[in-house]
Write a protein that holds these residues in place. Structure first.
Motif, PDB file in Angstrom:
ATOM      1  N   ALA A 110      -1.971   5.652  -4.328  1.00  0.00           N
ATOM      2  CA  ALA A 110      -1.261   5.338  -3.085  1.00  0.00           C
ATOM      3  C   ALA A 110      -1.527   6.410  -2.029  1.00  0.00           C
ATOM      4  N   ALA A 136      -2.980  -5.484   6.348  1.00  0.00           N
ATOM      5  CA  ALA A 136      -3.094  -5.416   4.887  1.00  0.00           C
ATOM      6  C   ALA A 136      -1.947  -4.591   4.309  1.00  0.00           C
ATOM      7  N   ALA A 137      -1.580  -3.501   5.024  1.00  0.00           N
ATOM      8  CA  ALA A 137      -0.471  -2.651   4.542  1.00  0.00           C
ATOM      9  C   ALA A 137       0.830  -3.440   4.523  1.00  0.00           C
ATOM     10  N   THR A 139       1.139  -6.670   4.296  1.00  0.00           N
ATOM     11  CA  THR A 139       1.044  -7.659   3.215  1.00  0.00           C
ATOM     12  C   THR A 139       1.361  -6.983   1.883  1.00  0.00           C
ATOM     13  N   GLY A 140       0.770  -5.805   1.670  1.00  0.00           N
ATOM     14  CA  GLY A 140       1.010  -5.068   0.431  1.00  0.00           C
ATOM     15  C   GLY A 140       2.479  -4.749   0.242  1.00  0.00           C
ATOM     16  N   TYR A 141       3.115  -4.384   1.342  1.00  0.00           N
ATOM     17  CA  TYR A 141       4.530  -4.010   1.275  1.00  0.00           C
ATOM     18  C   TYR A 141       5.405  -5.216   0.920  1.00  0.00           C
ATOM     19  N   MET A 143       4.452  -7.891  -0.799  1.00  0.00           N
ATOM     20  CA  MET A 143       3.982  -8.631  -1.975  1.00  0.00           C
ATOM     21  C   MET A 143       4.968  -8.539  -3.141  1.00  0.00           C
ATOM     22  N   TRP A 148       1.776 -10.331  -7.779  1.00  0.00           N
ATOM     23  CA  TRP A 148       0.614  -9.481  -7.515  1.00  0.00           C
ATOM     24  C   TRP A 148      -0.034  -9.050  -8.822  1.00  0.00           C
ATOM     25  N   ILE A 207      -2.631   0.179  -9.584  1.00  0.00           N
ATOM     26  CA  ILE A 207      -2.786  -0.512  -8.302  1.00  0.00           C
ATOM     27  C   ILE A 207      -1.500  -1.270  -7.967  1.00  0.00           C
ATOM     28  N   THR A 211       0.921  -0.124  -4.819  1.00  0.00           N
ATOM     29  CA  THR A 211       0.701  -0.921  -3.607  1.00  0.00           C
ATOM     30  C   THR A 211       1.772  -0.685  -2.538  1.00  0.00           C
ATOM     31  N   ILE A 212       3.034  -0.765  -2.919  1.00  0.00           N
ATOM     32  CA  ILE A 212       4.098  -0.596  -1.906  1.00  0.00           C
ATOM     33  C   ILE A 212       4.093   0.830  -1.343  1.00  0.00           C
ATOM     34  N   ALA A 215       1.317   1.197   1.146  1.00  0.00           N
ATOM     35  CA  ALA A 215       1.590   0.582   2.450  1.00  0.00           C
ATOM     36  C   ALA A 215       2.494   1.484   3.286  1.00  0.00           C
TER      37      ALA A 215
END
Lengths: 336, 532
Positions: A110, A136-137, A139-141, A143, A148, A207, A211-212, A215
């Protein structure tokens, strides 16, 4: 500096006591008890029930149970699991390295990618790249972790066959736990194949868990960088003819890091919360799954002890961040 | 333990130089659904616990044939029952060895001391071992063993006698259940002397087909084949590993990738894809379970037979099986599954008939309809994969005859406690058979003694109860069958509950797996299972 740490510690003690009350109260507020859950729809003999509750000390008034829990804890005894009869601390210590290893790898992932994404977005402000990276960030936050995780498994494990589906290592390797950290244990066992297997098993869960935080770090880095890049000294640096890379990495990023460090510290809590889901998807034997199972089994000592230990960790990390922040920025240290 | 970076670098270098390969052998990996709470089967009640200990490490005096509810001799070669049905004499098998492990080296073979210790532990709270490792043996209590066994004695090194207080026709079946797994008295003594009695739950020692090797919580349980197992043809693997994988979708992905060869509890939604996959085989069997709607006959107007009949015939079971069981269920008519001996094949369901149901309600004086509560279980069970959906569908069915059902749910422990106390009107519940005896269905769920317990209908019918109590006291299976068949007729006439369905049990596995048999009791065992 010493008074600064003392001041921070003075806040920690009441927080800690508050957590003990909360952990105790919350689990006792949930209806049902360990014996009822254990018996389920089977026949429950009232005498058997009474004897079991007495043996577990659950027939005593709540304030007395809390008192025993608190005094035990002060003596370093968190009690033993009602289900497995093992000391809570020893169960925690067996499982915690798995969560630690996963959290460290997720945090490295991260931080590295979050910082890079934030810097790229800030330096290319308003371009397609900026919008793309920040989109994208976001979206990642947003998800859902479970979804995921499963998508990654289906694509990378099942369809492409690049990574294993779940677990910490291929089960053909029987690595005796020494440190509890699989990467280190496989090295200590001088087993390269096992080490490779452990690395491959870490990729997808790291990953998913990272992810969060990635982001959040990316967004924070971007806004901090934008602020710093507007500063006069950056303009001066540019006027002096310094290379853009040097300006960004040495002069801007270093000063932009301060709020980012705080955010990274705060992500430890998010990460432990996310670990519960990530560990379930990837069958990762850590403390997240342990706590969830204990709640459903009403294993009071484990829930109380586990929450307390996790909360202590988060408090300690936050304390560390505060101290680090004080080291980086003396104004904080001297503020009253 | 602390390691300096230099030490780690050295370790990495040696590793790179060595690069050892992993050992293979005939290893079967089973993707199990959860971690066992421990390895002492007497303490637990769920298949997750039993699969990891009773079904691998241990044997019992009598045992169920793999894939069947029939009993075969286990560690007892044979047994006899006295004329009054109260004394059982067991002749034990000779030459059976307990496992040799890193933590226990047996000095003698299995004998009467082990059988006596195993049973006494379940019934005598004052046994020194029980004082040193206090635990609840709730399954033994549930099956009445703690009160019904009055004495266990050793007649000679290979003969044991058990005396009962009351005749229990299912006694041998009860001893075949996982909780009655035979422990080593010598190992228990060793643990007791070392002040580590509780380790019986952590490091198991049995006589079964697999020897316990190690357990990493929430990760894996490892077993090795027992080279000297007394049923030689039932061990065809070198190693057996349980890969603990709580999520059903992930278990399926692992099976596809051959990371495991057998998996537990597939999601019904995945079954079609599994059956279409040429690398997989999906074994299936009618489950030894039943889900039903219990009517509290102590509450008005459910005390009236016509009302219960009306509610019963208004339920569209076919639609429930399609939606709730996703087709993986069989319609239930009797208070037991069709695979249970004494199942009465002549009984038929009342046809789905809204008009007739309305007229029955009118006859009962509630023609304008009424309101009741319908409780929905908060958990998924083998006999009911989605109780909330089932309750919603029944709510809609009953609305057609003017009955307004309010769906209620509680946390599982609370649900059971309140429903045993009779707070509900109607409720979703069910049962999975324990021991293959009809009394485990009719007596346990519908007997007068079970009111306030598992008899969620609170229904006590003298005619029904007399038949069941009498059948319990007989040992002749043909005679018992007749009585149980009659009891089922009474049940069908009185409708204390509406049987809904028996769910089908599916076990997906790789095509290479041979000899797998589905246990009717929902257990996963690897007796005679091999790999091509």
């Amino acid at each position: 500096m010493f008074t600064f740490i003392l001041r921070r510690l003075a806040v920690v003690i009441p927080t800690f006591l508050g957590i003990t009350v909360l952990a105790f109260a919350l689990i006792h507020l949930i209806p049902g008890d360990p014996v009822l859950v254990m018996v389920g729809e089977r026949k429950l003999d009232p005498e058997f029930y009474k004897a079991a509750m007495t043996r577990l000390g659950l027939d005593q008034p709540l304030y007395l149970q809390y008192w025993h829990y608190l005094t035990g804890m002060l003596h370093g005894n968190l009690g033993e699991s009602i289900v497995t009869h093992e000391p809570v601390l020893s169960e925690f210590l067996k499982l915690f390295p798995a969560t630690l290893e996963l959290s460290i790898c997720a945090m490295i992932f991260a931080t590295v990618f979050g910082l890079a994404a934030g810097v790229i977005a800030a330096t290319r402000r308003g371009t397609v790249l900026d919008h793309g990276v920040m989109g994208a960030a976001l979206t990642g936050y947003s998800m859902p972790i479970f979804w995921w995780g499963l998508i990654l498994i289906i694509v990378f494990s099942v369809n492409l066959g690049w990574t294993p589906v779940s677990g910490r290592i291929d089960l053909e390797f029987d690595i005796a736990p020494r440190t509890g950290l699989m990467l280190i244990d496989t090295l200590l066992a001088h087993d390269l194949d096992a080490f490779k297997s452990a690395v491959m098993h870490l990729i997808l869960p790291s990953i998913v868990l990272g992810t969060i935080p990635l982001a959040v770090i990316a967004r924070m880095t971007r806004s901090a960088m934008l602020e710093v890049l507007r500063e006069d000294y950056i303009r001066t640096a540019r006027a002096k003819g310094l290379s853009p890379v040097r300006i960004v990495l040495v002069h801007a990023l270093r000063n932009a890091l301060m709020p980012v460090v705080t955010v990274i510290g705060l992500q430890v809590g998010t990460m432990l919360a996310g670990a519960v889901l990530t560990e379930t998807i990837f069958s990762w034997p850590g403390i997240g799954k342990w706590l969830i199972d204990s709640i459903s089994r009403r294993d009071y000592p484990v829930v109380q002890g586990g929450i307390l230990l996790v909360a202590t960790l988060i408090i300690l990390v936050n304390l560390l961040v505060d101290v680090l922040y004080g080291v980086i920025n003396p104004r904080i240290r001297h503020a009253r | 333990m602390r390691f300096a970076p230099r030490q780690l670098a050295l370790a990495l270098a040696i590793t790179l130089a060595a690069g050892t390969a992993a050992a293979a052998g005939k290893t079967l990996i089973f993707c199990s659904e959860g971690s066992p709470a421990g390895f002492d089967p007497a303490r637990y009640t769920t298949s997750t616990d039993f699969d990891a200990s009773a079904e691998t490490v241990f044997n019992r005096l009598s045992e169920f044939e793999p894939g069947s509810t029939k009993v075969r001799p286990g560690l007892a070669e044979k047994w006899s029952v006295s004329a009054d049905g109260l004394t059982y004499t067991f002749n034990l098998r000779k030459g059976v060895k307990f496992h040799t492990t890193a933590y226990f080296k047996p000095t003698r073979d299995f004998n009467a001391d082990d059988a006596v210790f195993t049973l006494q532990r379940l019934i005598d709270k004052n046994l020194p071992f029980n004082k040193a490792a206090p635990a609840e043996y709730s399954y033994a209590t549930d099956m009445g063993l703690d009160t019904n066994i009055v004495a266990v004695s050793k007649l000679d090194p290979y003969t044991v006698q058990v005396k009962l207080k009351a005749v229990d026709a299912a006694f041998i079946q009860n001893l075949a259940m996982s909780f009655a797994s035979v422990q080593s008295a010598e190992y228990a003594e060793q643990l007791l002397k070392a002040g580590k009695a509780n380790m019986i739950n952590v490091e198991p020692v049995g006589t079964g087909p697999f020897v316990f090797k190690s357990y990493q919580k929430d990760a894996a349980i490892r077993f090795e084949a027992n080279p000297g197992y007394w049923r030689k043809d039932e061990v065809k693997l070198d190693k057996l590993i349980f890969a603990i994988t709580p999520d059903a979708s992930v278990r399926y992905q692992k099976l596809q990738k051959n990371e495991c060869q057998v998996m537990a509890y597939p999601r019904p939604a995945d079954l079609k894809a599994m059956q279409a996959n040429p690398q997989l085989a999906v074994a299936s069997q009618a489950g030894f379970n039943e889900g039903w709607i219990a009517y509290n006959v102590k509450h008005k107007p459910l005390d009236k037979l016509e009302v219960r009949q009306a509610l019963d015939m208004a339920i569209n079971k076919k639609a429930i099986i399609d939606a709730v069981y996703q087709g993986a269920g069989q319609l239930a008519t009797n208070p037991m599954p069709p695979t249970q001996w004494s199942f009465n094949k002549t009984l038929k369901d009342a046809p789905l008939d809204v008009a007739k149901a309305k007229s029955l309600l009118a006859k009962a004086g509630v023609g304008n309809g009424f309101e009741i509560t319908l409780w929905a279980m908060p958990v998924q069970r083998p006999y009911n994969p989605n109780a909330k959906l089932m309750a919603e569908m029944i709510q809609a069915d009953w609305a057609k005859i003017g009955v307004k059902a309010k769906i209620v749910t509680y946390e599982w422990g609370e649900y059971i406690k309140r429903s045993k106390g009779g707070e509900h009107d109607a409720m979703t519940i069910g049962w999975t058979g324990d021991n293959g005896d009809p009394d485990n269905w009719l007596g346990v769920n519908l007997g007068c003694e079970a009111v306030g317990g598992n008899n969620y209908s609170q229904w006590c019918d003298k005619k029904f109860d007399d038949l069941v109590v009498k059948a319990r006291s007989l040992s002749n299976q043909a005679e018992r069958t007749k009585l149980y068949e009659q009891a089922q007729v009474v049940f069908k006439e009185q409708v204390p509950f509406t049987p809904i369905a028996h769910s089908t049990v599916y076990v997906p596995m790789r095509k290479e797996v041979t000899g797998y048999k589905i246990s009717p009791f929902g257990l996963t065992s690897f007796y005679g299972v091999g790999l091509k």
